[in-house]
Motif scaffolding. Structure first.
Motif, PDB file in Angstrom:
ATOM      1  N   ARG A  61      72.197  81.133  28.652  1.00  0.00           N
ATOM      2  CA  ARG A  61      71.195  80.571  27.745  1.00  0.00           C
ATOM      3  C   ARG A  61      70.789  79.189  28.264  1.00  0.00           C
ATOM      4  NH1 ARG A  61      74.771  80.483  22.682  1.00  0.00           N
ATOM      5  NH2 ARG A  61      76.186  79.953  24.366  1.00  0.00           N
ATOM      6  N   PRO A  62      69.502  79.047  28.636  1.00  0.00           N
ATOM      7  CA  PRO A  62      69.044  77.732  29.112  1.00  0.00           C
ATOM      8  C   PRO A  62      69.313  76.635  28.094  1.00  0.00           C
ATOM      9  CG  PRO A  62      67.410  79.413  29.583  1.00  0.00           C
ATOM     10  CD  PRO A  62      68.447  80.050  28.691  1.00  0.00           C
ATOM     11  N   ASP A  63      69.790  75.506  28.589  1.00  0.00           N
ATOM     12  CA  ASP A  63      70.122  74.306  27.808  1.00  0.00           C
ATOM     13  C   ASP A  63      71.349  74.478  26.921  1.00  0.00           C
ATOM     14  OD1 ASP A  63      68.238  72.670  28.937  1.00  0.00           O
ATOM     15  OD2 ASP A  63      66.774  72.923  27.344  1.00  0.00           O
ATOM     16  N   VAL A  64      71.952  75.667  26.898  1.00  0.00           N
ATOM     17  CA  VAL A  64      73.192  75.874  26.158  1.00  0.00           C
ATOM     18  C   VAL A  64      74.318  76.118  27.162  1.00  0.00           C
ATOM     19  CG1 VAL A  64      74.410  77.304  24.466  1.00  0.00           C
ATOM     20  CG2 VAL A  64      71.970  76.784  24.145  1.00  0.00           C
ATOM     21  N   ASP A  65      74.205  77.218  27.900  1.00  0.00           N
ATOM     22  CA  ASP A  65      75.222  77.548  28.899  1.00  0.00           C
ATOM     23  C   ASP A  65      74.993  76.808  30.210  1.00  0.00           C
ATOM     24  OD1 ASP A  65      76.346  79.505  27.145  1.00  0.00           O
ATOM     25  OD2 ASP A  65      74.793  80.909  27.774  1.00  0.00           O
ATOM     26  N   ALA A  66      73.749  76.583  30.535  1.00  0.00           N
ATOM     27  CA  ALA A  66      73.395  75.944  31.806  1.00  0.00           C
ATOM     28  C   ALA A  66      72.040  75.278  31.691  1.00  0.00           C
ATOM     29  CB  ALA A  66      73.373  76.968  32.938  1.00  0.00           C
ATOM     30  N   PHE A  68      68.625  74.916  33.409  1.00  0.00           N
ATOM     31  CA  PHE A  68      67.789  75.602  34.396  1.00  0.00           C
ATOM     32  C   PHE A  68      66.750  74.608  34.900  1.00  0.00           C
ATOM     33  CE2 PHE A  68      69.899  79.180  32.741  1.00  0.00           C
ATOM     34  CZ  PHE A  68      69.596  80.304  33.484  1.00  0.00           C
ATOM     35  N   VAL A  69      66.672  74.438  36.219  1.00  0.00           N
ATOM     36  CA  VAL A  69      65.766  73.456  36.815  1.00  0.00           C
ATOM     37  C   VAL A  69      64.895  74.144  37.859  1.00  0.00           C
ATOM     38  CG1 VAL A  69      65.609  71.306  38.123  1.00  0.00           C
ATOM     39  CG2 VAL A  69      67.420  71.603  36.406  1.00  0.00           C
ATOM     40  N   ASP A  70      63.602  74.076  37.637  1.00  0.00           N
ATOM     41  CA  ASP A  70      62.591  74.673  38.514  1.00  0.00           C
ATOM     42  C   ASP A  70      62.001  73.559  39.388  1.00  0.00           C
ATOM     43  OD1 ASP A  70      60.318  75.898  39.623  1.00  0.00           O
ATOM     44  OD2 ASP A  70      59.606  76.696  37.718  1.00  0.00           O
ATOM     45  N   HIS A  91      51.439  77.019  35.623  1.00  0.00           N
ATOM     46  CA  HIS A  91      52.686  77.437  36.270  1.00  0.00           C
ATOM     47  C   HIS A  91      53.558  78.143  35.242  1.00  0.00           C
ATOM     48  CE1 HIS A  91      56.254  77.450  38.738  1.00  0.00           C
ATOM     49  NE2 HIS A  91      56.921  76.766  37.830  1.00  0.00           N
ATOM     50  N   ASP A  92      54.027  79.333  35.592  1.00  0.00           N
ATOM     51  CA  ASP A  92      54.965  80.069  34.745  1.00  0.00           C
ATOM     52  C   ASP A  92      56.357  79.945  35.339  1.00  0.00           C
ATOM     53  OD1 ASP A  92      53.005  80.877  32.978  1.00  0.00           O
ATOM     54  OD2 ASP A  92      52.613  82.750  34.048  1.00  0.00           O
ATOM     55  N   SER A  93      57.334  79.817  34.458  1.00  0.00           N
ATOM     56  CA  SER A  93      58.717  79.619  34.883  1.00  0.00           C
ATOM     57  C   SER A  93      59.655  80.386  33.960  1.00  0.00           C
ATOM     58  CB  SER A  93      59.045  78.121  34.856  1.00  0.00           C
ATOM     59  OG  SER A  93      60.312  77.877  35.414  1.00  0.00           O
ATOM     60  N   ILE A  94      60.922  80.315  34.260  1.00  0.00           N
ATOM     61  CA  ILE A  94      61.945  80.911  33.404  1.00  0.00           C
ATOM     62  C   ILE A  94      61.909  80.168  32.062  1.00  0.00           C
ATOM     63  CG2 ILE A  94      64.436  81.215  33.109  1.00  0.00           C
ATOM     64  CD1 ILE A  94      64.598  81.502  36.201  1.00  0.00           C
ATOM     65  N   PRO A  95      61.839  80.894  30.957  1.00  0.00           N
ATOM     66  CA  PRO A  95      61.787  80.223  29.649  1.00  0.00           C
ATOM     67  C   PRO A  95      62.967  79.261  29.468  1.00  0.00           C
ATOM     68  CG  PRO A  95      61.295  82.555  29.400  1.00  0.00           C
ATOM     69  CD  PRO A  95      61.763  82.354  30.828  1.00  0.00           C
ATOM     70  N   GLY A  96      62.651  78.051  29.047  1.00  0.00           N
ATOM     71  CA  GLY A  96      63.674  77.035  28.823  1.00  0.00           C
ATOM     72  C   GLY A  96      63.983  76.190  30.048  1.00  0.00           C
ATOM     73  N   ASP A 166      60.755  84.678  41.008  1.00  0.00           N
ATOM     74  CA  ASP A 166      60.386  86.022  41.481  1.00  0.00           C
ATOM     75  C   ASP A 166      61.484  87.029  41.130  1.00  0.00           C
ATOM     76  OD1 ASP A 166      58.012  85.051  42.620  1.00  0.00           O
ATOM     77  OD2 ASP A 166      58.998  84.668  44.544  1.00  0.00           O
ATOM     78  N   GLY A 167      62.733  86.658  41.357  1.00  0.00           N
ATOM     79  CA  GLY A 167      63.855  87.536  41.030  1.00  0.00           C
ATOM     80  C   GLY A 167      63.987  87.772  39.540  1.00  0.00           C
ATOM     81  N   TRP A 168      63.681  86.746  38.769  1.00  0.00           N
ATOM     82  CA  TRP A 168      63.690  86.858  37.303  1.00  0.00           C
ATOM     83  C   TRP A 168      62.655  87.883  36.865  1.00  0.00           C
ATOM     84  CZ3 TRP A 168      66.960  84.267  34.006  1.00  0.00           C
ATOM     85  CH2 TRP A 168      66.628  84.248  32.644  1.00  0.00           C
ATOM     86  N   ARG A 169      61.439  87.734  37.392  1.00  0.00           N
ATOM     87  CA  ARG A 169      60.342  88.658  37.059  1.00  0.00           C
ATOM     88  C   ARG A 169      60.664  90.072  37.530  1.00  0.00           C
ATOM     89  NH1 ARG A 169      56.472  86.660  40.105  1.00  0.00           N
ATOM     90  NH2 ARG A 169      56.937  88.200  41.664  1.00  0.00           N
ATOM     91  N   ASP A 170      61.322  90.205  38.684  1.00  0.00           N
ATOM     92  CA  ASP A 170      61.690  91.526  39.200  1.00  0.00           C
ATOM     93  C   ASP A 170      62.658  92.261  38.277  1.00  0.00           C
ATOM     94  OD1 ASP A 170      60.048  91.074  41.366  1.00  0.00           O
ATOM     95  OD2 ASP A 170      61.694  90.647  42.772  1.00  0.00           O
ATOM     96  N   LEU A 171      63.362  91.536  37.429  1.00  0.00           N
ATOM     97  CA  LEU A 171      64.237  92.153  36.423  1.00  0.00           C
ATOM     98  C   LEU A 171      63.462  92.501  35.145  1.00  0.00           C
ATOM     99  CD1 LEU A 171      67.443  89.910  36.673  1.00  0.00           C
ATOM    100  CD2 LEU A 171      67.159  92.259  37.507  1.00  0.00           C
ATOM    101  N   ASP A 172      62.141  92.356  35.198  1.00  0.00           N
ATOM    102  CA  ASP A 172      61.257  92.576  34.041  1.00  0.00           C
ATOM    103  C   ASP A 172      61.545  91.605  32.899  1.00  0.00           C
ATOM    104  OD1 ASP A 172      59.730  94.625  35.182  1.00  0.00           O
ATOM    105  OD2 ASP A 172      61.245  96.121  34.652  1.00  0.00           O
ATOM    106  N   LEU A 173      62.008  90.407  33.267  1.00  0.00           N
ATOM    107  CA  LEU A 173      62.222  89.362  32.272  1.00  0.00           C
ATOM    108  C   LEU A 173      60.962  88.505  32.193  1.00  0.00           C
ATOM    109  CD1 LEU A 173      65.849  88.422  33.282  1.00  0.00           C
ATOM    110  CD2 LEU A 173      65.121  89.675  31.243  1.00  0.00           C
ATOM    111  N   PRO A 174      60.666  87.986  31.022  1.00  0.00           N
ATOM    112  CA  PRO A 174      59.418  87.238  30.860  1.00  0.00           C
ATOM    113  C   PRO A 174      59.485  85.860  31.513  1.00  0.00           C
ATOM    114  CG  PRO A 174      60.699  87.115  28.854  1.00  0.00           C
ATOM    115  CD  PRO A 174      61.430  88.072  29.780  1.00  0.00           C
ATOM    116  N   LEU A 175      58.327  85.384  31.912  1.00  0.00           N
ATOM    117  CA  LEU A 175      58.148  84.004  32.341  1.00  0.00           C
ATOM    118  C   LEU A 175      57.300  83.329  31.272  1.00  0.00           C
ATOM    119  CD1 LEU A 175      57.405  84.575  36.137  1.00  0.00           C
ATOM    120  CD2 LEU A 175      59.538  83.754  35.106  1.00  0.00           C
TER     121      LEU A 175
END
Length: 182
Positions: A61-66, A68-70, A91-96, A166-175
């Motif tokens: 969980r971003p900002d909870v467990d770790a 995330f820095v883009d 620019h789209d990124s990993i949420p959080g 790219d790897g995040w999106r490849d898992l069908d996770l949202p940006l």
């Protein structure tokens, strides 16, 4: 005549090899940061950091467990004297995730290093053991550089997401739309 032709071929081969070695040397600066051709395969995590798979990162969980820095660059953007970014495109990124454009360059533009350093100190509450997942795009040396830089600054729990957004999106996770950190 055949001997002269063979010598020419050998000299050409030696010259090409020397030019290749020179070109390769200019990819990195003396401190080991990649300074050119950032979009290329990266075969290992920076020393003192670990690689994390996209599926493993997705369980955090971003900002909870770790944190995330883009560090994806902001193509065509301008950062004014006050530190505000004027983006040329969204620019789209990993949420959080916290976006620090240009912080992954080998040689940082004036003000970028200080901005990135202050931001990381603020986001980690100056805890050098805070878990940080750093990323860019797949085959991008900028996240490698940023992970190395954080390690050099004394951060000890750095996880490099080599596949990036790219790897995040490849898992069908949202940006999600991202804005540069203040």
């Amino acid at each position: 005549m055949a001997g002269r032709g063979m010598i020419g071929v050998l000299l050409a081969g030696l010259l090409a090899g020397a030019m290749s070695a020179t070109a390769q040397e200019t990819l990195f600066d003396a401190a080991g940061y990649r300074i050119a051709h950032y979009r290329a395969p990266v075969d290992r995590a920076p020393e003192g950091t670990s690689r994390i798979a996209p599926a493993a990162a997705a369980r955090l969980r971003p900002d909870v467990d770790a944190l995330f820095v883009d560090v994806t660059p902001a193509e065509g953007a301008v950062r004014d004297a006050s530190g505000q970014w004027r983006l040329a495109q969204p620019h789209d990124s990993i949420p959080g995730a916290h976006w620090y454009p240009e912080a992954g360059r080998g040689v940082l533009a004036p003000g970028i290093g200080d901005w990135f350093g202050r931001g990381m100190a603020r986001l980690t509450a100056k805890r050098r053991d805070r878990m940080i997942v750093i990323f860019c795009l797949a085959d991008c040396w900028m996240s490698w550089n940023a992970a190395k830089r954080l390690r050099t600054w004394g951060y000890r729990n750095i996880w490099w997401l080599a596949e990036g957004s790219d790897g995040w999106r490849d898992l069908d996770l949202p940006l999600a739309p991202a804005r540069p950190e203040p």
